[in-house]
Design a protein around this motif. Structure first.
Motif, PDB file in Angstrom:
ATOM      1  N   THR A 238       0.934  -1.180  -0.183  1.00 52.70           N
ATOM      2  CA  THR A 238       0.087   0.032   0.036  1.00 52.70           C
ATOM      3  C   THR A 238       0.914   1.185   0.010  1.00 52.70           C
ATOM      4  O   THR A 238       2.103   1.093   0.231  1.00 52.70           O
ATOM      5  N   LEU A 239       0.484   2.461  -0.208  1.00 60.32           N
ATOM      6  CA  LEU A 239       0.913   3.685  -0.144  1.00 60.32           C
ATOM      7  C   LEU A 239       1.475   3.952   1.168  1.00 60.32           C
ATOM      8  O   LEU A 239       2.596   4.419   1.511  1.00 60.32           O
ATOM      9  N   ARG A 240       0.853   3.505   2.014  1.00 62.96           N
ATOM     10  CA  ARG A 240       1.279   3.898   3.400  1.00 62.96           C
ATOM     11  C   ARG A 240       2.550   3.035   3.914  1.00 62.96           C
ATOM     12  O   ARG A 240       3.399   3.393   4.358  1.00 62.96           O
ATOM     13  N   GLU A 241       2.415   1.754   3.356  1.00 54.96           N
ATOM     14  CA  GLU A 241       3.591   0.965   3.568  1.00 54.96           C
ATOM     15  C   GLU A 241       4.879   1.279   2.794  1.00 54.96           C
ATOM     16  O   GLU A 241       6.058   1.545   3.293  1.00 54.96           O
ATOM     17  N   PHE A 242       4.464   1.821   1.652  1.00 58.13           N
ATOM     18  CA  PHE A 242       5.340   2.601   0.752  1.00 58.13           C
ATOM     19  C   PHE A 242       6.213   3.663   1.427  1.00 58.13           C
ATOM     20  O   PHE A 242       7.441   3.615   1.625  1.00 58.13           O
ATOM     21  N   LEU A 243       5.373   4.498   1.979  1.00 58.27           N
ATOM     22  CA  LEU A 243       6.114   5.759   2.623  1.00 58.27           C
ATOM     23  C   LEU A 243       6.711   5.243   4.084  1.00 58.27           C
ATOM     24  O   LEU A 243       7.728   6.010   4.409  1.00 58.27           O
ATOM     25  N   MET A 244       6.403   4.349   4.772  1.00 58.68           N
ATOM     26  CA  MET A 244       6.873   3.701   5.804  1.00 58.68           C
ATOM     27  C   MET A 244       8.336   3.288   5.345  1.00 58.68           C
ATOM     28  O   MET A 244       9.232   3.414   6.273  1.00 58.68           O
ATOM     29  N   ALA A 245       8.369   2.609   4.342  1.00 59.12           N
ATOM     30  CA  ALA A 245       9.772   2.074   3.903  1.00 59.12           C
ATOM     31  C   ALA A 245      10.546   3.094   3.928  1.00 59.12           C
ATOM     32  O   ALA A 245      11.944   3.354   4.111  1.00 59.12           O
ATOM     33  N   ALA A 246      10.006   4.453   3.143  1.00 54.59           N
ATOM     34  CA  ALA A 246      10.911   5.582   3.022  1.00 54.59           C
ATOM     35  C   ALA A 246      11.216   6.314   4.310  1.00 54.59           C
ATOM     36  O   ALA A 246      12.360   6.658   4.458  1.00 54.59           O
ATOM     37  N   GLU A 247      10.324   6.229   4.962  1.00 56.77           N
ATOM     38  CA  GLU A 247      10.625   6.669   6.731  1.00 56.77           C
ATOM     39  C   GLU A 247      11.857   6.036   7.248  1.00 56.77           C
ATOM     40  O   GLU A 247      12.631   6.762   7.999  1.00 56.77           O
ATOM     41  N   TYR A 248      11.819   4.748   6.915  1.00 57.50           N
ATOM     42  CA  TYR A 248      13.118   3.955   7.517  1.00 57.50           C
ATOM     43  C   TYR A 248      14.487   4.644   7.049  1.00 57.50           C
ATOM     44  O   TYR A 248      15.218   4.825   7.562  1.00 57.50           O
ATOM     45  N   LEU A 249      14.430   4.874   5.864  1.00 60.75           N
ATOM     46  CA  LEU A 249      15.611   5.597   4.993  1.00 60.75           C
ATOM     47  C   LEU A 249      15.759   6.690   5.658  1.00 60.75           C
ATOM     48  O   LEU A 249      16.994   7.192   6.331  1.00 60.75           O
TER      49      LEU A 249
ATOM     50  N   PHE B  29      -5.364  -3.258  -3.065  1.00 57.04           N
ATOM     51  CA  PHE B  29      -5.118  -3.120  -1.530  1.00 57.04           C
ATOM     52  C   PHE B  29      -5.202  -1.884  -0.953  1.00 57.04           C
ATOM     53  O   PHE B  29      -5.118  -1.652   0.234  1.00 57.04           O
ATOM     54  N   GLU B  30      -5.051  -0.784  -1.779  1.00 57.94           N
ATOM     55  CA  GLU B  30      -4.999   0.709  -1.435  1.00 57.94           C
ATOM     56  C   GLU B  30      -6.159   0.950  -0.812  1.00 57.94           C
ATOM     57  O   GLU B  30      -7.359   0.878  -1.311  1.00 57.94           O
ATOM     58  N   THR B  31      -6.217   1.550   0.640  1.00 60.34           N
ATOM     59  CA  THR B  31      -7.424   2.203   1.156  1.00 60.34           C
ATOM     60  C   THR B  31      -7.221   3.603   1.322  1.00 60.34           C
ATOM     61  O   THR B  31      -8.564   4.009   1.687  1.00 60.34           O
ATOM     62  N   MET B  32      -6.382   4.433   0.787  1.00 60.77           N
ATOM     63  CA  MET B  32      -6.320   5.696   0.622  1.00 60.77           C
ATOM     64  C   MET B  32      -7.185   6.393  -0.394  1.00 60.77           C
ATOM     65  O   MET B  32      -7.373   7.396  -0.516  1.00 60.77           O
TER      66      MET B  32
ATOM     67  N   THR C 266      -5.564  -9.870   1.140  1.00 57.76           N
ATOM     68  CA  THR C 266      -6.662  -9.903   0.223  1.00 57.76           C
ATOM     69  C   THR C 266      -7.530  -8.577   0.544  1.00 57.76           C
ATOM     70  O   THR C 266      -7.179  -7.674   1.069  1.00 57.76           O
ATOM     71  N   PHE C 267      -8.687  -8.339  -0.207  1.00 61.93           N
ATOM     72  CA  PHE C 267      -9.379  -7.114   0.168  1.00 61.93           C
ATOM     73  C   PHE C 267      -9.982  -7.053   1.630  1.00 61.93           C
ATOM     74  O   PHE C 267     -10.542  -6.023   1.918  1.00 61.93           O
ATOM     75  N   GLU C 268      -9.957  -8.274   2.207  1.00 62.72           N
ATOM     76  CA  GLU C 268     -10.715  -8.083   3.456  1.00 62.72           C
ATOM     77  C   GLU C 268      -9.925  -7.204   4.468  1.00 62.72           C
ATOM     78  O   GLU C 268      -8.815  -7.379   4.735  1.00 62.72           O
ATOM     79  N   THR C 269     -10.494  -6.213   5.136  1.00 61.62           N
ATOM     80  CA  THR C 269     -10.054  -5.515   6.245  1.00 61.62           C
ATOM     81  C   THR C 269     -10.542  -5.771   7.627  1.00 61.62           C
ATOM     82  O   THR C 269      -9.889  -5.480   8.770  1.00 61.62           O
ATOM     83  N   MET C 270     -11.291  -6.838   7.785  1.00 62.47           N
ATOM     84  CA  MET C 270     -11.910  -7.350   9.123  1.00 62.47           C
ATOM     85  C   MET C 270     -10.503  -8.179   9.996  1.00 62.47           C
ATOM     86  O   MET C 270     -10.771  -8.194  11.235  1.00 62.47           O
ATOM     87  N   THR C 271      -9.933  -8.719   8.850  1.00 62.41           N
ATOM     88  CA  THR C 271      -8.878  -9.630   9.478  1.00 62.41           C
ATOM     89  C   THR C 271      -7.503  -9.179   9.158  1.00 62.41           C
ATOM     90  O   THR C 271      -7.618  -8.583   8.283  1.00 62.41           O
ATOM     91  N   ARG C 272      -6.310  -9.469   9.810  1.00 58.79           N
ATOM     92  CA  ARG C 272      -5.193  -8.757   9.649  1.00 58.79           C
ATOM     93  C   ARG C 272      -4.695  -9.342   8.049  1.00 58.79           C
ATOM     94  O   ARG C 272      -4.267  -8.818   7.338  1.00 58.79           O
ATOM     95  N   ASN C 273      -4.925 -10.825   7.975  1.00 62.18           N
ATOM     96  CA  ASN C 273      -4.324 -11.398   6.652  1.00 62.18           C
ATOM     97  C   ASN C 273      -5.582 -12.200   6.353  1.00 62.18           C
ATOM     98  O   ASN C 273      -6.693 -12.721   7.346  1.00 62.18           O
ATOM     99  N   THR C 274      -5.404 -13.101   5.249  1.00 61.29           N
ATOM    100  CA  THR C 274      -6.354 -14.083   4.894  1.00 61.29           C
ATOM    101  C   THR C 274      -5.814 -15.550   5.109  1.00 61.29           C
ATOM    102  O   THR C 274      -4.789 -15.644   3.876  1.00 61.29           O
ATOM    103  N   LEU C 275      -5.920 -16.179   5.922  1.00 61.87           N
ATOM    104  CA  LEU C 275      -5.147 -17.483   6.014  1.00 61.87           C
ATOM    105  C   LEU C 275      -5.473 -18.479   4.767  1.00 61.87           C
ATOM    106  O   LEU C 275      -6.727 -18.740   4.450  1.00 61.87           O
TER     107      LEU C 275
END
Lengths: 338, 338, 338, 338
Positions: free
Chosen positions: A213-224, D242-245, B241-250
């Motif tokens: 996701t874009l949030r994860e992408f930005l968090m990776a940049a935040e690491y740098l 997967f993007e939610t923004m 997956t597209f699901e947001t109620m769970t962290r991942n989809t096993l």
């Protein structure tokens, strides 16, 4: 952070959450609704970790309210970051064109590519010496020999060199030969590598992971950035979707969203993005129209003989045609070429 | 590999492809259809790279016919691989239970967890000393101190220890303290790390990347095996997956498919997989019913105080209840507990 | 609903949002944080629409706090819904087995299938008379003739009949011949059809759309219930993921999550779910272990001659073996067969 | 179709497949490889159904070689389809701009929107009278009253009207008031509706389903064309990722791929595509640069008061600014405005 209690949570459960918030030095704001209680949290710096609350009795949900990234955000630094790479400015008004083969294959190949793309208007040469391949049986790159050839091409053409570093052990070697170090899409969340690259001070081209996701992408940049390196460019290179006709799906939505959230330059890679040579020009044009600061294009003197990614590489003739279109679109948007 | 020509490809274009196949030492088989010609390729060992063909004039598509993985496949080795870890056999008739906290947090915490899960029937202790976190501001693990505590817990309980190695620089240190080295989901395609782990000879628990296909997962395992290490277990831990109620989809479909394609043991991690404590038992039961060789469960003495992943960790009491269900389901399927 | 303001939103912008909330007859709760203001809303029945707020100046985000579904939720009705279909109870303690071919193809085929699955322990016969096919050139079903054959099979065996209705124009005809009407995955959000089925009063088997979230799935069921029909069963039949080795990815996480959120019965369809005959039994077992109230299995007297979905249909012999496993797993969980 | 046999398939199994191919009137081409046999099939018109083969003993895989769509493909009709809607030509050299509110809400609203977008350069008015909403409790549209208001706006402005038809029962009524009938994204595979719209002869704007592949999208269009209607435009409106923004992810890769595969016009909807008002202009520009024949933009006189989709609607002032950019980009590409 907003803690949402279950409909039938009792006062003791609500109170326990309120106490826990206070114990963390934060301020709780209980909002009693008709069906359930929600509790807002303020006083935090950075994001609150939902972990401790999620497991408490009576808690239904922990909803993040603030974004977790800080240093890469426009809220912290409003003006655009411009990365000066030996005089070529990435992230400023001028559009930057980076071009070259997927892999460095031989001296002839990289020099022909470099002189060709230079003549046609590129200012950066791309080329991989260390190649991440899904199969252990595929060509893995020339290694240091490839880096030396990139360096030679730089001497002859004046192009800046961008190349991928896959392993922290190769970092100092790569840093010696290249101007910009690329983090590949599959390493976007290789946090050990990010920390070391953050400490290196070299300009970084960070590729978005194909399912990030874009949030994860930005968090990776935040690491740098958090490890000391502000010279980071964000590169959209295609995400994974259900589509099988194209290699990836270039996500141009990322361009305006990243530009709005972050001050870092945004690069678009239409070659990996769509993965089909005939459609690379359309996606390059669209990337520029969406507001990219640079495009990164695979070009090979003889795509049909390429050791990797031949199906998405432009020939020099095709790249020349693309550059004509790039000038027209960039001109219409008021952007000169760097 | 099957090369499909465009409907209007001419004889010269077909001939060029046929020649190229021969030049690679392979055998072409042209199939002239009413609308288009297709050309089968035989004589190859391993997968044929589509690259050189995709860029040739008249070529519409290159279709992979064989799977690219070899050493991990049942076609190469028909019988199940059983990994013997100090007497506990993973991949044999007995079901293995691995349990413990997400992170090693303190001496008291890890010892209480270890003695608890041992008493309830686990044979492996899990616990992270190096933690990959999406944010640079979150708890990153205790490092070597954490490894020492895991080792201490092993001495006291006899449990085998599995822990993640994030960086090749830590490999020898981790290998000294742990019985099985885990590759985290985000490092599944960190090929530099895979090569070094392949050479280490240590048993590896390879976690599936959250957006990886099963083919990519098996190719990552192929990296380990091709570099000399056959002691590899495949761990399904939830996909995105597209699901947001769970962290991942096993993804339990992975279990029968991987068991059919590969001889390697398959482990299921219901904790990361669904990410919600109350639903972990249902997914653990389902994973065993689908045919998993082991389950990997997060257990914490006090989930509400955990420094990471508290929302998906079972308390020791909950783990005890789960073990009761595990015994019933495993028994119904004729599998003893290891 | 929580309205999150931008960091630099001014008091007038905050006030405008507060006023708008009051104008809608709701109660605002402003939470002033160090960086930004958030405003909770209470007093609403059902979900608040974010639309009016999202477009207001100074608003950064509108975060949903409550679930938008009501009548299908356990918060409104705590005890399990049990659907009585002519004496067979779906959603109660007993596990229900539904079986039969993908399509009704001929009198011989459907009668042989019906007698076979009846003998082996099924209580429902499935079979399509109207078939949704991605291609207009594929077999579209026998139509009313197929419905009559299903009805004949019911008379001969006593099995209850479940069949898909694709078009509201066929609703009364389907309702006449069938006991349960199925809504296909691709019609899950065909709201016109849902409204008419809601008004029909017939038991409904609602299949989850292949890319639907669980919230959307429950909202589709909410359409049925809100239009008067409480006899609704939720059927998980595989979601779309990046995996190409299987037809779909059966999402068993849906089972415990749906059972926790809703009082409606949950059915698992392992045949469409994984789409590969040899793996159907593993997924059926896992579905039962995860807590499904029923399984829906494709069975064909001669799968290799099936007009549709032959690759995922069990022969009667294979179904018999599966029933043996079903009895063992259901027994271990304390569930008799309906 | 290519049938790939398992590595250890015996001659009898291969022969049975060969016989089955012949029995279907097709021609088998066996390709004996070192590890396995593959069998090509020729002589078919349209795609071969894998069903009968997949279930045969010894068969490992059935690989589709040809595309299943025919009438919509450039292989069948090479030149672009141009749809003439009362003198406005969609799919020709000129770029078409369609604009208007998500829903028709009132006479004042639709007339103000229509006159505004007409003045600023649009030639089509969009507006929904029947609204597909995920919740049964949300505004469902004005129905026939809304159609009458659209028709009134058409009379006053000369704009062509495009509106969604959700239910075949409303088809003739919608067809009476509108110039182009829209199939919503959630109905893309409502095959009953597609057949009836195919028979209607009205121009159709077919929206891509949010999780549909391009092949499925083209197959849905094939339904319309196969039932007699060649006046079909394909509309990309954002896919689910997967993007939610963002609300959806506008997939501009679809533009060049669809234009290459099909002769039908391609429309881009940046409003639903990214779903955030401030980013609609960037995506509209990018869509045109990628080669779209038309853009479809949500415009509302007062977005903050809209009954649906206010967060993605432009005000008339913002639409005016966008039209300035549209003219510049279209001009740079040599396309006039229709």
């Amino acid at each position: 952070m907003l803690i949402v209690m279950k409909p039938h949570a009792g006062p003791a459960e609500v109170e326990a959450v309120v106490e826990k918030i206070r114990a963390l030095g934060l301020t709780p704001h209980a909002i009693p609704g008709a069906q359930r209680v929600a509790i807002g949290i303020t006083g935090n710096k950075g994001a609150v970790d939902p972990g401790p609350f999620a497991a408490m009795p009576g808690v239904a949900d922990c909803i993040r309210v603030s974004q977790p990234f800080k240093l890469v955000s426009r809220e912290v630094k409003e003006e655009d970051t411009v990365i000066d790479v030996g005089g070529v400015r990435l992230g400023g008004p001028a559009l930057v064109v980076m071009a070259g083969p997927c892999s460095v294959e031989s001296k002839d190949q990289i020099l022909e590519a470099a002189h060709g793309v230079k003549r046609l208007g590129a200012t950066f040469l791309r080329g991989g010496a260390f190649k991440p391949r899904t199969s252990p049986y595929e060509f893995q790159g020339l290694g240091e020999e490839g880096l030396k050839l990139l360096s030679l091409a730089r001497e002859q053409t004046g192009l800046k060199v961008v190349t991928e570093v896959m392993d922290a052990d190769d970092l100092s070697m790569c840093a010696e030969y290249a101007d910009v170090l690329q983090v590949g899409a599959r390493n976007m969340q290789n946090f050990s590598l990010l920390k070391k690259l953050g400490a290196s001070g070299k300009p970084i081209l960070l590729k978005r992971g194909p399912a990030a996701t874009l949030r994860e992408f930005l968090m990776a940049a935040e690491y740098l950035v958090a490890h000391g390196n502000y010279r980071v460019a964000l590169c959209e290179r295609g995400i994974r979707t259900f589509e099988t006709m194209t290699r990836n799906t270039l996500d141009l939505n990322a361009v305006p969203v990243l530009k709005a959230l972050s001050h870092l330059p945004v690069v678009v890679d239409p070659s990996h993005g769509i993965g089909l040579r005939r459609h690379v020009p359309a996606m390059a044009r669209a990337g520029i129209a969406a507001g990219a600061d640079a495009i990164l294009v695979e070009v090979h003197p003889r795509p049909e003989a390429a050791l990797s990614d031949g199906q998405q590489s432009l020939s020099l003739g095709e790249f020349g045609e693309l550059m004509g279109q790039v000038r027209i679109i960039a001109g219409a948007l008021g952007r000169p070429l760097a």
